[in-house]
Design a protein around this motif. Structure first.
Motif, PDB file in Angstrom:
ATOM      1  N   UNK A   1     -19.936  -1.706  79.344  1.00 36.01           N
ATOM      2  CA  UNK A   1     -18.667  -2.205  78.810  1.00 36.01           C
ATOM      3  C   UNK A   1     -18.085  -1.255  77.770  1.00 36.01           C
ATOM      4  N   UNK A   2     -18.945  -0.624  77.004  1.00 35.15           N
ATOM      5  CA  UNK A   2     -18.473   0.344  76.007  1.00 35.15           C
ATOM      6  C   UNK A   2     -17.865   1.567  76.699  1.00 35.15           C
ATOM      7  N   UNK A   3     -18.480   1.970  77.820  1.00 28.51           N
ATOM      8  CA  UNK A   3     -17.899   3.087  78.567  1.00 28.51           C
ATOM      9  C   UNK A   3     -16.523   2.710  79.124  1.00 28.51           C
ATOM     10  N   UNK A   4     -16.368   1.454  79.556  1.00 30.70           N
ATOM     11  CA  UNK A   4     -15.058   0.980  79.999  1.00 30.70           C
ATOM     12  C   UNK A   4     -14.054   1.020  78.856  1.00 30.70           C
ATOM     13  N   UNK A   5     -14.520   0.609  77.684  1.00 29.94           N
ATOM     14  CA  UNK A   5     -13.647   0.613  76.517  1.00 29.94           C
ATOM     15  C   UNK A   5     -13.258   2.040  76.130  1.00 29.94           C
ATOM     16  N   UNK A   6     -14.213   2.934  76.152  1.00 31.65           N
ATOM     17  CA  UNK A   6     -13.938   4.331  75.797  1.00 31.65           C
ATOM     18  C   UNK A   6     -12.950   4.975  76.769  1.00 31.65           C
ATOM     19  N   UNK A   7     -12.982   4.508  78.021  1.00 26.48           N
ATOM     20  CA  UNK A   7     -12.074   5.050  79.036  1.00 26.48           C
ATOM     21  C   UNK A   7     -10.700   4.390  78.983  1.00 26.48           C
ATOM     22  N   UNK A   8     -10.522   3.425  78.091  1.00 21.34           N
ATOM     23  CA  UNK A   8      -9.239   2.743  77.972  1.00 21.34           C
ATOM     24  C   UNK A   8      -9.084   1.553  78.894  1.00 21.34           C
ATOM     25  N   UNK A   9     -10.146   1.176  79.609  1.00 16.51           N
ATOM     26  CA  UNK A   9     -10.068   0.052  80.529  1.00 16.51           C
ATOM     27  C   UNK A   9     -10.234  -1.289  79.834  1.00 16.51           C
ATOM     28  N   UNK A  10     -10.726  -1.265  78.616  1.00 17.79           N
ATOM     29  CA  UNK A  10     -10.834  -2.478  77.795  1.00 17.79           C
ATOM     30  C   UNK A  10     -10.181  -2.202  76.447  1.00 17.79           C
ATOM     31  N   UNK A  11      -9.489  -3.184  75.880  1.00 19.52           N
ATOM     32  CA  UNK A  11      -8.848  -2.982  74.573  1.00 19.52           C
ATOM     33  C   UNK A  11      -9.880  -2.650  73.498  1.00 19.52           C
ATOM     34  N   UNK A  12      -9.463  -1.859  72.537  1.00 16.05           N
ATOM     35  CA  UNK A  12     -10.379  -1.442  71.480  1.00 16.05           C
ATOM     36  C   UNK A  12     -10.851  -2.562  70.594  1.00 16.05           C
ATOM     37  N   UNK A  13     -10.072  -3.645  70.493  1.00 17.77           N
ATOM     38  CA  UNK A  13     -10.447  -4.739  69.589  1.00 17.77           C
ATOM     39  C   UNK A  13     -11.422  -5.730  70.223  1.00 17.77           C
ATOM     40  N   UNK A  14     -11.704  -5.584  71.502  1.00 22.31           N
ATOM     41  CA  UNK A  14     -12.617  -6.495  72.190  1.00 22.31           C
ATOM     42  C   UNK A  14     -14.047  -6.294  71.688  1.00 22.31           C
TER      43      UNK A  14
END
Length: 209
Positions: free
Chosen positions: A150-163
């Motif tokens: 999930x962190x890799x998804x976030x780092x790639x912009x696929x998940x919002x940073x505040x999640x």
């Protein structure tokens, strides 16, 4: 915890002794997964492993130490599978493939027996703190692998940073373990598939925002 390379008294095992101990643990793991910890007796383990009573007691003082060794054995087997499955996943498609593999594997048994670690936890967590803590560490590692994805998804912009990645990983692990339990009682993997799908749908909804 005594490793497969050590006897009860701490002495290093011979190659033959290590094989005997490994055979005992593997037989006990198979029995406890299918029959449950409580229903598996040491006599069952003796019969399944083909070792003598003196050989068993050379390695284990009783059932509790054997159960702890089974947790270590099963834990490494499950975590090796999950490390390989999740180690490089960085997309929702990859998470879906992970979900599919777990559901399909569980479908081969029609959901019977549940998660190897979850089944052990349900039987030993309330009366063996050593076993409970070992299982807690294994679940934490498993959840950590999900958090890394999930962190890799976030780092790639696929998940919002505040999640909160940790919260999402907890929810996904809860859906997985709850799904295993529902599939076990229903003898049908459909509830497991639905539980994980709902958790993944929530992750995807955050991505869509």
């Amino acid at each position: 915890m005594v490793t497969t390379a050590e006897a009860r008294d701490g002495r290093r095992l011979t190659a033959r002794g290590a094989k005997t101990k490994a055979r005992i643990i593997a037989a006990a793991a198979d029995l406890m997964y299918v029959k449950g910890v409580a229903a598996t007796t040491l006599d069952d383990v003796l019969a399944a492993s083909g070792v003598s009573k003196s050989q068993l007691y050379q390695h284990f003082a009783g059932k509790d130490p054997l159960v702890r060794a089974v947790i270590e054995f099963m834990g490494e087997r499950v975590m090796e599978r999950e490390r390989n499955a999740l180690g490089r996943v960085s997309t929702m498609r990859g998470l879906r493939r992970w979900r599919d593999a777990l559901v399909q594997a569980n479908a081969l048994r029609h959901g019977a027996y549940g998660c190897a670690l979850g089944s052990l936890a349900s039987e030993v967590a309330d009366h063996d703190d050593v076993a409970r803590l070992a299982l807690s560490r294994l679940f934490a590692e498993w959840q950590g692998l999900l958090a890394d994805v999930l962190r890799r998804l976030q780092d790639a912009g696929s998940l919002p940073g505040e999640v909160s990645i940790d919260d999402l990983a907890t929810g996904l692990m809860g859906a997985l373990q709850g799904g295993y339990l529902l599939a076990q009682t229903a003898r049908d993997v459909t509830p497991m598939a639905t539980s994980i799908d709902m958790a993944l749908a929530h992750v995807e909804s955050l991505s869509a925002r």
